[in-house]
Write an enzyme that holds these catalytic residues in place. Sequence first.
Site, short mmCIF file in Angstrom:
data_model
loop_
_atom_site.label_atom_id
_atom_site.label_comp_id
_atom_site.label_asym_id
_atom_site.label_seq_id
_atom_site.Cartn_x
_atom_site.Cartn_y
_atom_site.Cartn_z
N LYS A 48 3.27 -14.71 3.47
CA LYS A 48 3.61 -15.45 2.25
C LYS A 48 5.13 -15.51 2.17
O LYS A 48 5.73 -15.23 1.13
CB LYS A 48 2.98 -14.73 1.03
CG LYS A 48 3.11 -15.48 -0.29
CD LYS A 48 2.08 -16.58 -0.46
CE LYS A 48 2.40 -17.42 -1.69
NZ LYS A 48 1.43 -18.52 -1.89
N TYR A 84 0.80 -1.22 0.00
CA TYR A 84 0.00 0.00 0.00
C TYR A 84 0.83 1.26 0.00
O TYR A 84 0.28 2.35 -0.13
CB TYR A 84 -0.96 0.00 1.20
CG TYR A 84 -2.25 -0.68 0.84
CD1 TYR A 84 -2.25 -2.05 0.60
CD2 TYR A 84 -3.43 0.02 0.70
CE1 TYR A 84 -3.42 -2.70 0.24
CE2 TYR A 84 -4.60 -0.63 0.35
CZ TYR A 84 -4.59 -1.98 0.12
OH TYR A 84 -5.74 -2.62 -0.24
N ASP A 109 -6.40 -6.57 3.75
CA ASP A 109 -7.49 -5.97 2.97
C ASP A 109 -8.38 -7.09 2.42
O ASP A 109 -9.61 -7.04 2.53
CB ASP A 109 -6.87 -5.15 1.84
CG ASP A 109 -7.92 -4.50 0.96
OD1 ASP A 109 -8.93 -4.03 1.50
OD2 ASP A 109 -7.72 -4.46 -0.27
MG MG Z 1 -10.80 -3.26 1.33
#
Ligand code: MG
Length: 352
Positions: free
Chosen positions: A186, A134, A244
């Site tokens: 991950k 992000y 998210d």
């Molecule tokens: Mg979202």
Amino acid sequence: MTAASAPPPGGNKIPATLIPGDGIGPEIVDAVVLVLAALGAPFEWDLQQGGMAGIAAGGDPLPDATLASIRRTRLALKGPLTTPVGGGFRSVNVRLREEFQLFANLRPAKTLVPGGRFDNIDLILVRENLEGLYVAFEHYIPIGDDPQAVGISSGVNTRAGSRRIVRYAFEHAVKLGRRKVTLVHKANVLKALTGVFLEAGRLIAEEYKGRIECDERIVDACAMQLVLNPWQFDVIVTTNLFGDILSDEIAGLVGGLGAAPGANIGEKAAIFEAVHGSAPDIAGRGIANPTALLLAAGLMLDHVGLTGQAHHLRKAIDDVLNRDNVRTGDLGGKASTSDYARAIVQRLSSGV
Ligand code: MG
Ligand code: NAI
């Protein structure tokens, strides 16, 4: 814990910023203010503008006065804001996250109305809110006459940021008496980006050994297990993009965004909101469901240490939905926003 989550001094009022927002925002905020007053919650609201109302008043969806108020109160309850299309406005939510370093996004998912696809879901997802992919450190590489032949994005996870979010998840688990924290990553493929998070997480987990159990999942396996057997999870902590995606997945386990609250917690402030948007299609009709924002207010009460009041609020919501069968249209009922709010007030004042 952060300074922003210190409990209030006994009996005092707690100043908090209130942003009604756009669309159904003012309607559901009215309902929440009514219910919190009946509950005896000690918030002293500082009403501020945001979203389209902010643009109308002074050309900015996040006016300086609103920022100054949150800087003072360090606590805000925010209705949904309509994102203006065009006009070059930066996302208000991103500006708030950066301004107040709101590093933790808390998204609990709990079954409200039984009989859905999954019953008895009670999960908490803690998402890192400032780092990862992000940071949107992106660019293109041209090849031949195609200026955007290659798209490149670099993610950033810091050891300090990873420690901070995992510690927050464990502290939250302790505070709420939860049993387990699952680190989701991950690191088998993104060895640097999510390896930093996993290694930091493991070290923090050591400190809670014997008090809070810790396990690990690779994100894709976690996504599958969440629909096969969600009950095996308790608190999940993960990096920004995975958080998210998984937070919407767990909202889906309990019937969608209609009852999903969210909290953005930082060193300098904490901001509570519903996950849904301003619902322009039903705005002004008095039929919006205020449950998600009510549950966000419950998280706000938890945050300032008023866990007893938070519990009463959640119990009253449960009773109204499942005993009184008073529900808004999105949950198959006929109640208006204010009928529903009054039914909750009734439950709170009858004390049963
Ligand atoms: Mg979202
Ligand atoms: P939305 O969440 O506003 O609406 C999606 C659907 O769910 C609509 O049919 C709506 O009527 C229904 N719905 C949402 N909340 C409801 C409630 N409390 N009670 C009953 N029904 C409800 O998503 P949409 O339409 O994509 O976005 C509308 C606006 O909201 C956009 O400008 C978007 O940018 C903004 N938005 C703001 C958010 C925030 O401030 N946190 C989050 C998501 C969207």
